[in-house]
Design a protein around this motif. Sequence first.
Motif, PDB file in Angstrom:
ATOM      1  N   UNK A 121     121.443 121.487  78.352  1.00 50.97           N
ATOM      2  CA  UNK A 121     120.677 120.331  77.210  1.00 50.97           C
ATOM      3  C   UNK A 121     121.482 120.051  76.016  1.00 50.97           C
ATOM      4  N   UNK A 122     122.164 118.868  76.167  1.00 53.90           N
ATOM      5  CA  UNK A 122     123.208 118.444  74.863  1.00 53.90           C
ATOM      6  C   UNK A 122     122.586 118.420  73.543  1.00 53.90           C
ATOM      7  N   UNK A 123     121.263 117.963  73.568  1.00 55.10           N
ATOM      8  CA  UNK A 123     120.405 118.205  72.382  1.00 55.10           C
ATOM      9  C   UNK A 123     120.179 119.430  71.830  1.00 55.10           C
ATOM     10  N   UNK A 124     119.833 120.436  72.602  1.00 53.54           N
ATOM     11  CA  UNK A 124     119.877 121.780  72.111  1.00 53.54           C
ATOM     12  C   UNK A 124     120.916 122.339  71.660  1.00 53.54           C
ATOM     13  N   UNK A 125     122.183 122.056  72.484  1.00 48.83           N
ATOM     14  CA  UNK A 125     123.423 122.631  72.203  1.00 48.83           C
ATOM     15  C   UNK A 125     123.847 122.546  70.927  1.00 48.83           C
ATOM     16  N   UNK A 126     124.143 121.085  70.552  1.00 49.23           N
ATOM     17  CA  UNK A 126     124.569 120.960  69.359  1.00 49.23           C
ATOM     18  C   UNK A 126     123.660 121.506  68.166  1.00 49.23           C
ATOM     19  N   UNK A 127     122.322 121.331  68.216  1.00 46.11           N
ATOM     20  CA  UNK A 127     121.372 121.889  67.159  1.00 46.11           C
ATOM     21  C   UNK A 127     121.564 123.401  66.945  1.00 46.11           C
ATOM     22  N   UNK A 128     121.953 124.173  67.894  1.00 41.11           N
ATOM     23  CA  UNK A 128     121.962 125.403  67.834  1.00 41.11           C
ATOM     24  C   UNK A 128     123.675 126.203  67.553  1.00 41.11           C
ATOM     25  N   UNK A 129     124.529 124.991  67.205  1.00 41.86           N
ATOM     26  CA  UNK A 129     125.740 125.455  66.986  1.00 41.86           C
ATOM     27  C   UNK A 129     126.095 125.145  65.442  1.00 41.86           C
ATOM     28  N   UNK A 130     126.343 126.472  64.782  1.00 43.28           N
ATOM     29  CA  UNK A 130     126.620 126.123  63.379  1.00 43.28           C
ATOM     30  C   UNK A 130     127.767 125.181  63.142  1.00 43.28           C
ATOM     31  N   UNK A 131     128.439 124.966  63.955  1.00 43.24           N
ATOM     32  CA  UNK A 131     129.647 124.182  63.815  1.00 43.24           C
ATOM     33  C   UNK A 131     129.273 122.639  63.569  1.00 43.24           C
ATOM     34  N   UNK A 132     128.287 122.340  64.468  1.00 39.82           N
ATOM     35  CA  UNK A 132     127.931 120.916  64.417  1.00 39.82           C
ATOM     36  C   UNK A 132     126.532 120.741  63.560  1.00 39.82           C
ATOM     37  N   UNK A 133     125.609 121.592  63.514  1.00 43.60           N
ATOM     38  CA  UNK A 133     124.320 121.576  62.787  1.00 43.60           C
ATOM     39  C   UNK A 133     124.159 121.909  61.516  1.00 43.60           C
ATOM     40  N   UNK A 134     125.094 123.055  61.312  1.00 40.28           N
ATOM     41  CA  UNK A 134     125.122 123.568  59.728  1.00 40.28           C
ATOM     42  C   UNK A 134     124.492 124.842  59.591  1.00 40.28           C
ATOM     43  N   UNK A 135     124.088 125.327  58.442  1.00 41.78           N
ATOM     44  CA  UNK A 135     123.431 126.636  58.400  1.00 41.78           C
ATOM     45  C   UNK A 135     121.905 126.727  58.949  1.00 41.78           C
ATOM     46  N   UNK A 136     121.423 125.590  59.436  1.00 41.38           N
ATOM     47  CA  UNK A 136     120.064 125.828  59.935  1.00 41.38           C
ATOM     48  C   UNK A 136     119.855 125.095  61.172  1.00 41.38           C
ATOM     49  N   UNK A 137     119.156 125.545  62.251  1.00 42.53           N
ATOM     50  CA  UNK A 137     118.621 124.599  63.179  1.00 42.53           C
ATOM     51  C   UNK A 137     117.061 124.104  63.115  1.00 42.53           C
ATOM     52  N   UNK A 138     116.090 124.875  63.000  1.00 35.23           N
ATOM     53  CA  UNK A 138     114.916 124.500  62.980  1.00 35.23           C
ATOM     54  C   UNK A 138     114.605 123.912  61.356  1.00 35.23           C
ATOM     55  N   UNK A 139     114.825 124.436  60.399  1.00 36.47           N
ATOM     56  CA  UNK A 139     114.604 123.772  59.019  1.00 36.47           C
ATOM     57  C   UNK A 139     115.411 122.629  58.751  1.00 36.47           C
ATOM     58  N   UNK A 140     116.746 122.589  59.210  1.00 35.42           N
ATOM     59  CA  UNK A 140     117.332 121.486  59.160  1.00 35.42           C
ATOM     60  C   UNK A 140     116.972 120.288  60.017  1.00 35.42           C
ATOM     61  N   UNK A 141     116.690 120.385  61.316  1.00 37.38           N
ATOM     62  CA  UNK A 141     116.006 119.657  61.987  1.00 37.38           C
ATOM     63  C   UNK A 141     114.691 119.092  61.798  1.00 37.38           C
ATOM     64  N   UNK A 142     113.862 119.874  61.717  1.00 35.24           N
ATOM     65  CA  UNK A 142     112.396 119.398  61.687  1.00 35.24           C
ATOM     66  C   UNK A 142     111.655 119.850  60.404  1.00 35.24           C
ATOM     67  N   UNK A 143     112.026 120.787  59.558  1.00 35.03           N
ATOM     68  CA  UNK A 143     111.576 121.401  58.619  1.00 35.03           C
ATOM     69  C   UNK A 143     111.663 120.595  57.178  1.00 35.03           C
ATOM     70  N   UNK A 144     112.996 119.932  57.449  1.00 37.89           N
ATOM     71  CA  UNK A 144     112.927 119.003  56.275  1.00 37.89           C
ATOM     72  C   UNK A 144     112.149 117.687  56.320  1.00 37.89           C
ATOM     73  N   UNK A 145     111.789 117.488  57.473  1.00 35.66           N
ATOM     74  CA  UNK A 145     111.010 116.241  57.648  1.00 35.66           C
ATOM     75  C   UNK A 145     109.749 116.725  57.100  1.00 35.66           C
ATOM     76  N   UNK A 146     109.134 117.845  57.300  1.00 35.59           N
ATOM     77  CA  UNK A 146     108.131 118.421  56.822  1.00 35.59           C
ATOM     78  C   UNK A 146     107.858 118.243  55.298  1.00 35.59           C
TER      79      UNK A 146
END
Length: 388
Positions: free
Chosen positions: A180-205
Amino acid sequence: MAKVRMGMVGGGEGAFIGAVHRWAAALDGEIELVCGAFSSDPEKSARSGAALHLPAERVYPSYQAMIEGEAALPAEQRMQFVAIVTPNHMHFPVAQASLSAGFHVMSDKPATFTLDEALQLRELVNETGLLYGLTHAYTGYPMVKEARQRVAANQLGSIRKVVVEYPQGWLASAEDEADNKQAAWRLDPKQAGISCCIGDIGVHAANLAEYITGSHISKICADLTPVVPGRQLDDDGSILLRFDNGAKGVLMASQVSVGEENALKIRAYGDQGGLEWSQQEPNTLWLKYNDRPTEMLRTGLPYLGTLAQANTRTPNGHPEGYLEAFANIYMAFAGQIRAFESGCVADERSVDCPGINEAVRGMAFIELAVAASNSEVKWHAFPDHQAT
């Protein structure tokens, strides 16, 4: 009047959000995709461009080549803005290069990899005087705009409680990551940064809560967790909020909530009434009271405010969803570009678009949430990065 010309970085074969950006940008016939560097792999970029029926000479092997090549074209042919739809770690370098070369920027969120990059980006936007947009697309829904206008008009009284939740279930187990390409980069600190969930959707909330209430988050208390064993980044988070108007709130974001799809939902309560909106039922806004019946407001009806009406395309009863909300962000940005290039003042609809200050606040929220979760201190003040 000619269409506004867009170039794209990222979003090639196998990507999800790139297609959404292209559909949204094209929906109203105001924007045309004229070029792209769709992958860091030149062959994939070429294949993606061919599939989109772009001329081969306008499909580039890298974003650097695209910016250089487009800048060399006559003004009436070159792209006017760059849409950035890469993984997070590439947002800043592409935005920086684009603005430095004289191109406006529309970026997927979060704006950058770090808060320091976001602050540098704001300095560059201010120095160049160019336009920057950010696709916090949920603020594009007509009934979200109606909620904002109702709060601003004091129809709920003083807001004192906000509850916003964003549960998903697509990362509930380690098996969900496989191939799952979408999962792989979101869970990779080198590509997503310091957060997966909050960086991906928590910031939207968080952005939605601030947009609707018109107030800023001032303090947080956070608990972020990688629930699935072996993950380096959070896939679940619970955050207590305090706002600068005195309101208190709760934010829950989770990608391990089994059975949930994209269940973003917000409730805000004032001292005279409350409201409720759900992304999975976006055409309805509920207004609630203690002394009279609950009201159900619906998209496309004449009793709605100016912003809701300006961002609605179809008659009432015809669903307006995610793509239309996304398109409203692009439509507003296109309006800003037209005003910018004609020397006019942008209208109310065009100004109502997330920009560089939302970009800075988003990155500040992500970094603060991670720091707060790692601390034994209860409350953490939101950093004072004043809007400019």
